[in-house]
Design an enzyme around this catalytic site. Structure first.
Site, PDB file in Angstrom:
ATOM      1  CG  ASP A  67     -26.199  80.193  60.000  1.00 13.23           C
ATOM      2  OD1 ASP A  67     -25.311  81.036  60.246  1.00 13.23           O
ATOM      3  OD2 ASP A  67     -27.031  79.831  60.844  1.00 13.23           O
ATOM      4  CG  ASN A 135     -36.690  78.040  66.861  1.00 13.45           C
ATOM      5  OD1 ASN A 135     -35.481  77.956  67.049  1.00 13.45           O
ATOM      6  ND2 ASN A 135     -37.217  78.330  65.687  1.00 13.45           N
ATOM      7  CG  HIS A 137     -32.562  78.028  65.265  1.00 15.77           C
ATOM      8  ND1 HIS A 137     -33.168  79.025  64.531  1.00 15.77           N
ATOM      9  CD2 HIS A 137     -31.604  78.660  65.990  1.00 15.77           C
ATOM     10  CE1 HIS A 137     -32.589  80.174  64.801  1.00 15.77           C
ATOM     11  NE2 HIS A 137     -31.651  79.986  65.673  1.00 15.77           N
ATOM     12  CD  GLU A 142     -35.631  78.233  62.169  1.00 15.79           C
ATOM     13  OE1 GLU A 142     -35.470  77.913  63.361  1.00 15.79           O
ATOM     14  OE2 GLU A 142     -35.649  79.423  61.792  1.00 15.79           O
TER      15      GLU A 142
HETATM   16  P1  PGA Z   1     -28.409  84.594  69.510  1.00 11.12           P
HETATM   17  O1  PGA Z   1     -28.877  83.585  68.396  1.00 11.12           O
HETATM   18  O2  PGA Z   1     -26.992  84.238  69.830  1.00 11.12           O
HETATM   19  O3  PGA Z   1     -28.528  85.936  68.870  1.00 11.12           O
HETATM   20  O4  PGA Z   1     -29.307  84.399  70.685  1.00 11.12           O
HETATM   21  C1  PGA Z   1     -28.606  82.233  68.541  1.00 11.12           C
HETATM   22  C2  PGA Z   1     -29.225  81.482  67.395  1.00 11.12           C
HETATM   23  O5  PGA Z   1     -30.271  81.912  66.870  1.00 11.12           O
HETATM   24  O6  PGA Z   1     -28.684  80.425  67.037  1.00 11.12           O
END
Ligand code: PGA
Length: 243
Positions: A67, A135, A137, A142
């Site tokens: 992404d 959450n 995702h 999301e």
């Molecule tokens: P993080 O993010 O590795 O910074 O915890 C993971 C994500 O949001 O997919």
């Protein structure tokens, strides 16, 4: 689903770096799907160290990032393009033309997303690395995202914007509200998936991912349907699992 439980962030990073570097040595033309965020930072450092010490070769590797934020200018320090170059690509022998990150500075985000999906249809990912949001995702898919989703322009939820504000001087107003993200359908086409998670703030979603219902309200739960998933999680992230 294979679950590798390790002590802490360092051990998670070591285990994940070992899986990726071994996969690259086994298949020097591998297509890697790569992720950004806090979770893989140490793992990328270890891959760089492995490249230097063991001469693991990336010259025929292709990489496809999950992404990219929409609306940040090219070269902005918080683009995922910059993140990947600073954390990994600048320190290994991957060719620039084999690096693919969605263009977040495009004038036509929808067309850019469609082109990225076409690219993924032509280049099946052999090993897809994923983090997981608090959450649930994966990528920027999301809660509520379709399990069939293709690469698309997506809105970030307030929870994700809050979580990512730490990279934008703690100021939520500076965090982009949209991104281009591989869809869940695109992610699920990968031959093998490696998901890493560390810390107590991931415990609830890891429990949902492993033991909960398969539901679009917890995007990562779709991984229960994939034939080859490995989770590398530390004690804190595993702490709510029933066994
Ligand atoms: P993080 O993010 O590795 O910074 O915890 C993971 C994500 O949001 O997919």
């Amino acid at each position: 689903m294979k679950i590798i439980r390790v002590k802490d962030y360092q051990a998670m990073s070591e285990a994940a770096a070992k899986i990726i570097s071994e996969a690259v040595r086994e298949n020097p033309q591998i297509n890697l799907g790569l992720a950004t965020g806090g979770s893989p930072v140490k793992m990328y450092k270890l891959l760089v160290a492995d490249h230097q010490a063991n001469k693991t070769v990336y010259k025929d590797v292709k990489s496809f990032n999950l992404d990219e934020y929409l609306g940040l200018p090219q070269g902005h320090p918080q683009t995922y393009h910059t993140f990947m170059h600073e954390n990994l690509f600048n320190h290994i022998d991957i060719k620039e033309e084999n690096i693919f990150v969605p263009d977040g500075d495009t004038k036509d985000p929808k067309a850019t997303a469609a082109q990225y999906e076409e690219l993924l249809e032509k280049n099946q990912i052999d090993l897809q690395l994923l983090g997981i949001g608090t959450n649930g995702h994966i990528g920027f898919n999301e809660p509520g995202s379709s399990f069939q989703g293709k690469t698309a322009v997506v809105d970030l939820t307030p929870e994700t914007i809050t979580a990512n504000a730490r990279y934008f001087e703690g100021n939520q107003d500076l965090v982009p509200t949209e991104a281009i993200s591989m869809g869940i359908g695109s992610i699920m086409r990968a031959k093998k998936i490696l998901l890493i998670a560390s810390g107590a703030n991931k415990a609830k979603v890891i429990k949902g991912l492993v033991e909960g219902a398969i539901t679009e309200s917890l995007p990562a739960s779709v991984l229960q349907n994939h034939p080859d998933v490995t989770l590398v999680i530390d004690e804190a992230a595993a702490s709510l699992l029933s066994k």
